[in-house]
Enzyme design. Structure first.
Site, PDB file in Angstrom:
ATOM      1  N   ASP A   1     -56.179 -37.253 -70.355  1.00 39.96           N
ATOM      2  CA  ASP A   1     -57.373 -37.872 -70.932  1.00 39.96           C
ATOM      3  C   ASP A   1     -57.539 -39.245 -70.273  1.00 39.96           C
ATOM      4  O   ASP A   1     -57.531 -39.358 -69.057  1.00 39.96           O
ATOM      5  CB  ASP A   1     -57.244 -37.952 -72.448  1.00 39.96           C
ATOM      6  CG  ASP A   1     -58.563 -38.258 -73.133  1.00 39.96           C
ATOM      7  OD1 ASP A   1     -59.623 -38.153 -72.489  1.00 39.96           O
ATOM      8  OD2 ASP A   1     -58.556 -38.603 -74.322  1.00 39.96           O
TER       9      ASP A   1
ATOM     10  N   ASP B   1     -57.948 -46.381 -72.990  1.00 42.47           N
ATOM     11  CA  ASP B   1     -59.192 -46.254 -73.750  1.00 42.47           C
ATOM     12  C   ASP B   1     -59.233 -47.292 -74.869  1.00 42.47           C
ATOM     13  O   ASP B   1     -58.224 -47.527 -75.560  1.00 42.47           O
ATOM     14  CB  ASP B   1     -59.333 -44.855 -74.336  1.00 42.47           C
ATOM     15  CG  ASP B   1     -59.813 -43.834 -73.301  1.00 42.47           C
ATOM     16  OD1 ASP B   1     -59.958 -44.219 -72.126  1.00 42.47           O
ATOM     17  OD2 ASP B   1     -60.031 -42.669 -73.670  1.00 42.47           O
TER      18      ASP B   1
ATOM     19  N   ARG C   1     -65.409 -43.642 -65.120  1.00 40.95           N
ATOM     20  CA  ARG C   1     -65.094 -44.486 -66.283  1.00 40.95           C
ATOM     21  C   ARG C   1     -64.265 -45.712 -65.901  1.00 40.95           C
ATOM     22  O   ARG C   1     -63.181 -45.932 -66.414  1.00 40.95           O
ATOM     23  CB  ARG C   1     -64.377 -43.687 -67.378  1.00 40.95           C
ATOM     24  CG  ARG C   1     -65.190 -42.524 -67.926  1.00 40.95           C
ATOM     25  CD  ARG C   1     -64.476 -41.840 -69.076  1.00 40.95           C
ATOM     26  NE  ARG C   1     -65.251 -40.719 -69.595  1.00 40.95           N
ATOM     27  CZ  ARG C   1     -64.875 -39.943 -70.607  1.00 40.95           C
ATOM     28  NH1 ARG C   1     -63.709 -40.170 -71.203  1.00 40.95           N
ATOM     29  NH2 ARG C   1     -65.631 -38.946 -71.030  1.00 40.95           N
TER      30      ARG C   1
END
Length: 448
Positions: free
Chosen positions: A266, A270, A322
């Site tokens: 993932d 984050d 990202r």
């Protein structure tokens, strides 16, 4: 900060002698706190981590069990407790710590987590879209996958409390396969705060049992769960001089199932769920796809006024997307080095999400000749950003490039060129041409 800036500037002209000088001038980085005005994390109470730790709360750890104990006042536990200690603490990481191990620190493979009759062969045979159709898996084998995933999570999830400094010893300290979970309580101010993580290589955080989502995209997708570091409902956090990378579990080594990549990763780092006041500085992110998500949902109303993050002097090398992708937050992105060569999975760098306010300046991109400036951006319901001083080396373009104009020439609707805010901290913005060398010299773990 001014002395460091002078030192780094000098390295542009005498790099070898500067590195030698740094090697001679050793220091205990565990006692360092975030300098004033060093990004958003310096706002409010700032970041001191575990600097106030008493001697009994200073630990050197060499394996998973010791790390979990150090985060919980020295109390041993087979799994990471849900309420980690908030006492000031300093944790030195020495050597390589692997999270996928048993209580005797012996390695565990994915098959060691199989539960309730799960095998990958049976799962793939049962939920093949040609057999099962394009509907979400359900039934005994999906339950067995979830149980197997829960077994792995008990080993790899490591929760971190407030007032903590975690720092690597030397430049080889590594935490492999772990999910460092920094998580406060929703709606409770300062429930997880004042955390420093420095000088560590975070490597190969992987999910043995990603969830199959047959309607995610045109072909479906495998969605992994674990980030190397995740911040949720946390504030005043400094992430500095680390490396984040996939190595033995790199996507290039993964198979395709049901016609798509079996994605076991993932995010690398984050920042979601109303987290706020975070500085991410002098790190290396490499060989990964989805690197940094800031804000996890378009409907997360609690994120408004939060998610204020600074990214500066980071290296992003062979990463797909990202870096960052932003929702809601005021995010300052400056003096970062983006090397997008040899990146077949590249999608974009700056993701402009709903109500996001990216302020990007003096960033350096090194790209193949075929790369075009519009590829730096992608739009995800956002409307505007500020971007200036972007240098793109490799393609035949006029520098500095206007990435917003390039995007607007190729896409509709247009993005606005005003993020609606201007950074007020007295940060040390350097000319973009210095970025590549200073970042290559000083980003990532240092031999402190």
């Amino acid at each position: 900060m001014r002395a460091k800036g002078i030192l780094r500037a000098g390295c542009l002209f005498a790099a070898a002698s500067c590195v030698a000088a740094n090697a001679h001038d050793r220091r205990d980085s565990s006692l360092e706190t975030l300098p004033a005005e060093n990004g958003w994390a310096a706002s409010g109470a700032g970041v001191t981590g575990g600097a106030a730790a008493v001697p009994e709360q200073v630990y050197t750890v060499t394996n998973r069990s010791e790390l979990i104990a150090a985060l919980n006042n020295g109390v041993e536990s087979a799994t990471s407790p849900t309420n980690p200690s908030n006492e000031p603490k300093i944790i030195y990481v020495k050597g390589v710590i692997d999270a996928n191990v048993d209580d005797a620190n012996q390695p565990l493979s994915c098959s060691d987590y199989y539960s309730s009759g799960y095998t990958p062969e049976a799962f793939l045979a049962t939920y093949d879209p040609a057999v099962w159709g394009r509907v979400n898996p359900s039934g005994p084998l999906e339950s067995a996958r979830a149980a197997s995933a829960a077994a792995q999570q008990l080993r790899v999830r490591i929760r971190v409390g407030s007032n903590t400094t975690i720092v690597g010893v030397g430049n080889k300290a590594t935490i492999r396969g772990a999910w460092i979970d920094v998580r406060g309580t929703a709606g409770v101010a300062n429930s997880r705060t004042n955390i420093i993580i420095r000088n560590i290589t975070f490597q190969d955080t992987y999910d043995c049992f990603p969830q199959w989502s047959p309607t995610d995209g045109s072909l479906g997708a495998w969605n992994a769960l674990y980030d190397s570091i995740s911040l949720r409902d946390s504030n005043n956090v400094w992430i500095d001089h680390n490396t984040f990378e996939d190595k033995t579990t790199a996507d290039s080594k993964a198979p395709n199932y049901f016609g798509v990549l079996f994605q076991q990763h993932d995010g690398a780092l984050d920042i979601t769920n109303a987290s706020d006041l975070v500085t991410v500085s002098w790190n290396r992110f490499r060989n990964h796809d989805k690197v940094m998500l800031i804000g996890s949902s378009d409907s997360a109303a609690a994120d408004r006024g939060k998610l204020r993050v600074t990214l500066h002097h980071n290296l992003f090398e062979r990463v797909g997307q990202r870096v960052p992708r932003v929702r809601f937050g005021q995010v300052h992105v400056y003096n970062n080095f983006y090397d997008v060569r040899n990146t077949p999975n590249y999608q974009y760098s700056w993701g402009v999400g709903i109500e996001s306010a990216i302020y990007a300046e003096e960033n350096f991109f090194l790209a193949p000749r075929s790369f075009t400036p519009d590829q730096i951006l992608d739009r995800f319901n956002g409307t505007a950003l500020s971007a200036s001083g972007t240098l793109l080396v490799g393609p035949p373009v006029r520098n500095p490039v206007d990435v917003i104009a390039a995007w607007n020439d190729s896409n509709d609707p247009d993005l606005g060129a005003d993020a609606g805010w201007v950074p007020e901290l007295n940060y040390q913005l350097s000319p973009v041409w210095t970025t590549a060398l200073t970042v290559l010299l000083f980003a990532g773990p240092m031999f402190w």
